[in-house]
Design an enzyme around this catalytic site. Structure first.
Site, PDB file in Angstrom:
ATOM      1  N   LYS A  35       0.868  -1.149   0.010  1.00  0.00           N
ATOM      2  CA  LYS A  35      -0.196  -0.142   0.186  1.00  0.00           C
ATOM      3  C   LYS A  35       0.724   1.223  -0.013  1.00  0.00           C
ATOM      4  CE  LYS A  35      -4.104  -0.054   2.398  1.00  0.00           C
ATOM      5  NZ  LYS A  35      -5.000   0.010   3.664  1.00  0.00           N
ATOM      6  N   LEU A 150     -16.348  10.737   9.715  1.00  0.00           N
ATOM      7  CA  LEU A 150     -16.453  10.886   8.176  1.00  0.00           C
ATOM      8  C   LEU A 150     -17.373   9.636   7.772  1.00  0.00           C
ATOM      9  CD1 LEU A 150     -14.459   8.685   6.813  1.00  0.00           C
ATOM     10  CD2 LEU A 150     -12.596  10.375   7.109  1.00  0.00           C
ATOM     11  N   CYS A 260     -18.727   0.518   9.861  1.00  0.00           N
ATOM     12  CA  CYS A 260     -18.870   1.131  11.047  1.00  0.00           C
ATOM     13  C   CYS A 260     -20.096   0.752  11.842  1.00  0.00           C
ATOM     14  CB  CYS A 260     -18.939   2.860  10.990  1.00  0.00           C
ATOM     15  SG  CYS A 260     -17.129   3.512  10.541  1.00  0.00           S
TER      16      CYS A 260
HETATM   17  P1  NAD Z   1      -8.852  -0.004   7.435  1.00  0.00           P
HETATM   18  O1  NAD Z   1      -8.977  -1.160   7.636  1.00  0.00           O
HETATM   19  O2  NAD Z   1      -9.470   0.670   6.090  1.00  0.00           O
HETATM   20  O3  NAD Z   1      -7.539   0.567   7.433  1.00  0.00           O
HETATM   21  C1  NAD Z   1      -6.688   0.126   8.668  1.00  0.00           C
HETATM   22  C2  NAD Z   1      -5.269   0.432   8.147  1.00  0.00           C
HETATM   23  O4  NAD Z   1      -4.282   0.294   9.450  1.00  0.00           O
HETATM   24  C3  NAD Z   1      -4.938  -0.847   7.255  1.00  0.00           C
HETATM   25  O5  NAD Z   1      -4.238  -0.135   5.988  1.00  0.00           O
HETATM   26  C4  NAD Z   1      -3.729  -1.553   7.941  1.00  0.00           C
HETATM   27  O6  NAD Z   1      -2.730  -2.235   7.330  1.00  0.00           O
HETATM   28  C5  NAD Z   1      -3.248  -0.719   8.790  1.00  0.00           C
HETATM   29  N1  NAD Z   1      -2.638  -1.114  10.246  1.00  0.00           N
HETATM   30  C6  NAD Z   1      -3.129  -2.047  11.220  1.00  0.00           C
HETATM   31  N2  NAD Z   1      -2.317  -2.126  12.070  1.00  0.00           N
HETATM   32  C7  NAD Z   1      -1.130  -1.616  11.919  1.00  0.00           C
HETATM   33  C8  NAD Z   1      -0.043  -1.104  12.593  1.00  0.00           C
HETATM   34  N3  NAD Z   1       0.433  -1.824  13.655  1.00  0.00           N
HETATM   35  N4  NAD Z   1       0.902  -0.093  12.330  1.00  0.00           N
HETATM   36  C9  NAD Z   1       0.612   0.509  10.852  1.00  0.00           C
HETATM   37  N5  NAD Z   1      -0.389   0.341  10.095  1.00  0.00           N
HETATM   38  C10 NAD Z   1      -1.434  -0.745  10.726  1.00  0.00           C
HETATM   39  O7  NAD Z   1      -9.754   0.877   8.547  1.00  0.00           O
HETATM   40  P2  NAD Z   1     -10.623   2.307   8.553  1.00  0.00           P
HETATM   41  O8  NAD Z   1     -11.789   1.771   7.724  1.00  0.00           O
HETATM   42  O9  NAD Z   1      -9.930   3.153   8.124  1.00  0.00           O
HETATM   43  O10 NAD Z   1     -10.938   2.396   9.976  1.00  0.00           O
HETATM   44  C11 NAD Z   1      -9.872   2.691  11.057  1.00  0.00           C
HETATM   45  C12 NAD Z   1     -10.770   3.137  12.238  1.00  0.00           C
HETATM   46  O11 NAD Z   1     -11.683   4.459  12.066  1.00  0.00           O
HETATM   47  C13 NAD Z   1     -11.694   2.079  12.726  1.00  0.00           C
HETATM   48  O12 NAD Z   1     -11.666   2.193  14.166  1.00  0.00           O
HETATM   49  C14 NAD Z   1     -13.238   2.438  12.249  1.00  0.00           C
HETATM   50  O13 NAD Z   1     -14.185   2.105  13.097  1.00  0.00           O
HETATM   51  C15 NAD Z   1     -13.043   4.114  12.349  1.00  0.00           C
HETATM   52  N6  NAD Z   1     -13.792   4.755  11.468  1.00  0.00           N
HETATM   53  C16 NAD Z   1     -14.064   4.323  10.200  1.00  0.00           C
HETATM   54  C17 NAD Z   1     -14.915   5.096   9.286  1.00  0.00           C
HETATM   55  C18 NAD Z   1     -15.072   4.415   7.770  1.00  0.00           C
HETATM   56  O14 NAD Z   1     -16.132   4.913   7.058  1.00  0.00           O
HETATM   57  N7  NAD Z   1     -14.224   3.500   7.261  1.00  0.00           N
HETATM   58  C19 NAD Z   1     -15.547   6.223   9.747  1.00  0.00           C
HETATM   59  C20 NAD Z   1     -15.238   6.629  10.922  1.00  0.00           C
HETATM   60  C21 NAD Z   1     -14.328   5.911  11.910  1.00  0.00           C
END
Ligand code: NAD
Length: 440
Positions: A35, A150, A260
């Site tokens: 990525k 978001l 979410c």
């Molecule tokens: P995602 O799965 O799209 O992305 C998570 C990223 O974290 C991945 O790219 C993964 O490789 C990386 N990662 C995991 N462990 C890691 C580490 N130790 N070091 C470095 N990178 C690491 O997740 P997302 O959808 O972006 O969600 C993230 C958080 O935000 C969650 O808690 C989610 O509930 C919250 N959230 C998501 C949304 C949404 O619409 N997707 C909206 C609001 C809040």
């Protein structure tokens, strides 16, 4: 100010790019090397309107960079943790292991007086603090919680022009830093609400549970509308004009999905039960929403009779339009159920095909290159995602290509009278069927 964002997914990448747009120097870090290698070349790993321009513009301006090493969090004023918090396998609770692992590894690289900000949705940021204290006892740091609100599909706009920003802090120093970070938004009149860490975390869960409840409620009203012959679209508009209710999240559909609402309602339900205050409203919402997704196939069966051996065009797989995200998408319940009942689902999504393939393994699924291909020879079409391309489709032409003119629109994107005029038997959500049922 220099910041790092750990986790470059939907939230981390959007937050990082937007903080850079606000003028800060940002390093986005992810353990997924592929990525990061792609991002360094300007390849955006997700489909999110406006994100590419923002990432590339800020990289060129020297405000945004990418790294696969947590060591690059060194020298930052604040480090955001934005890794995933999916539902733990076989349970309802959130799997916080990614957050904890990131915190443990990260703290070895941090400088004194850094603010560690949890952006991931968690209910126990306290553990992050304990982990850092235990792993790096000499580090002086502040904890903050800054849950993200978001929405995928308009994430950039939501980040840069949110309804509000919620920040939970435990110290004056962290409050000052977070206030400075969000000053560009505050200047534009965006409310930035400061509270304690636990309250900030809980605000996120409560907000998501409320929105999920709103959707489940409208869906229930839609089912009743179908029986009494009322029109849910007008009912929802009429309700939504009351400012105490509001017009948003009043669209009936096949049940909420996404990264979410399902996982956050499950996590809240689990935590509440553990704390001895079991939820009744939230747990009912979870159950009805899950049941609804599968029940949508009943609508198709009611229109087509037996589904055995029938090609059913499935338009849309992503959990909503303008995203390629398949997490907890209603399609993941509808398509397997169609297959289980002997149908041959001919599926198409403009963006989510790649994400969907590993999750839909039924042999009878036909993967199509376009909506037109999916509709060719179909005995019915089911619209699962409200993509604009499906609204704009040449339905007259589609009718010629289909074996039977049946459309089951689970998103109400088409007009019943128009579909009837085009010769369809048209079923939607919470509205009267239109057209004549063809001979089966
Ligand atoms: P995602 O799965 O799209 O992305 C998570 C990223 O974290 C991945 O790219 C993964 O490789 C990386 N990662 C995991 N462990 C890691 C580490 N130790 N070091 C470095 N990178 C690491 O997740 P997302 O959808 O972006 O969600 C993230 C958080 O935000 C969650 O808690 C989610 O509930 C919250 N959230 C998501 C949304 C949404 O619409 N997707 C909206 C609001 C809040």
């Amino acid at each position: 100010m220099k910041i790092a964002v750990v986790g470059t997914g939907y939230v981390g990448l959007v937050s990082g790019a937007c903080f850079a747009e606000l003028g800060w120097h940002v390093t986005c870090i992810d353990k997924d090397r592929k990525k990061i290698a792609g991002l360094k070349k300007g390849n955006i790993p997700i489909f999110e309107p406006g994100l590419r321009t923002l990432v590339i513009g800020n990289m060129r301006a020297g405000r945004l960079e990418f790294s696969e090493s947590l060591a690059d969090a060194k020298g930052r004023d604040a480090v955001f943790i934005a890794v995933g918090t999916p539902t733990a396998d076989g349970s309802r609770k959130a799997d916080l292991s990614y957050v904890f692992a990131a915190a443990k590894e990260l703290c070895r690289h941090l400088d004194d007086q850094v603010t560690v900000v949890v952006k991931s949705t968690v209910g126990t940021g306290e553990r992050v603090k304990e982990i850092i204290h235990k792993t790096c006892p000499r580090l002086t740091f502040d904890m903050a919680s800054n849950p993200e609100f978001l929405r995928e599909g308009c994430a950039v706009q939501d980040f840069l022009k949110p309804d509000r920003v919620i920040v939970g802090v435990e110290s004056e120093r962290a409050a000052r830093k977070m206030a400075a970070l969000y000053q560009p938004l505050k200047k534009k009149g965006i409310p930035v609400l400061f509270t304690d860490v636990k309250t900030a975390e809980f605000t996120k869960y409560a907000a998501n549970a409320f929105l999920a409840t709103k959707i489940a409620f409208v869906n229930e009203m839609a089912d009743i509308c179908e029986k009494v012959g009322a029109n849910i679209e007008d009912v929802a508009t009429g309700m939504g004009l009351d400012h105490r209710i509001g017009a948003d999240y009043m669209k009936p559909g096949p049940g909420y999905g996404g990264s979410c609402f399902p996982k956050d309602t499950r996590a809240l339900d689990h935590v509440a039960e553990e704390l001895g205050v079991p939820t009744r409203i939230v747990s009912t919402v979870i159950d009805t929403n899950e049941a609804r997704k599968v029940a949508m196939v009943e609508k198709v069966a009611a229109a087509c009779g037996s589904l055995k051996g029938k090609r059913i065009a499935v338009l849309g797989l992503a959990f909503k339009a303008n995203t390629d995200d398949m997490r907890d998408s209603p399609a993941l319940a509808v398509v397997p159920e169609l297959a289980r009942r002997g149908a041959k689902p001919a599926v198409f999504d403009p963006e989510a095909m790649q994400q969907a393939k590993p999750q839909l393994k039924q042999k009878s699924i036909l993967w199509c290159a376009s909506a037109e291909e999916a509709l060719k020879g179909a005995e019915a079409a089911v619209i699962i995602t409200e993509w604009e391309v499906f609204r704009k489709l040449d339905w007259k032409k589609a009718r010629q290509a289909m074996k039977k003119p049946i459309v089951v629109d689970l998103r109400n994107i088409l007009e019943p009278a128009d579909m009837e005029k085009k010769g369809f038997y048209y079923l939607s959500i919470g509205r009267r069927p239109a057209g004549r049922k063809p001979k089966l």
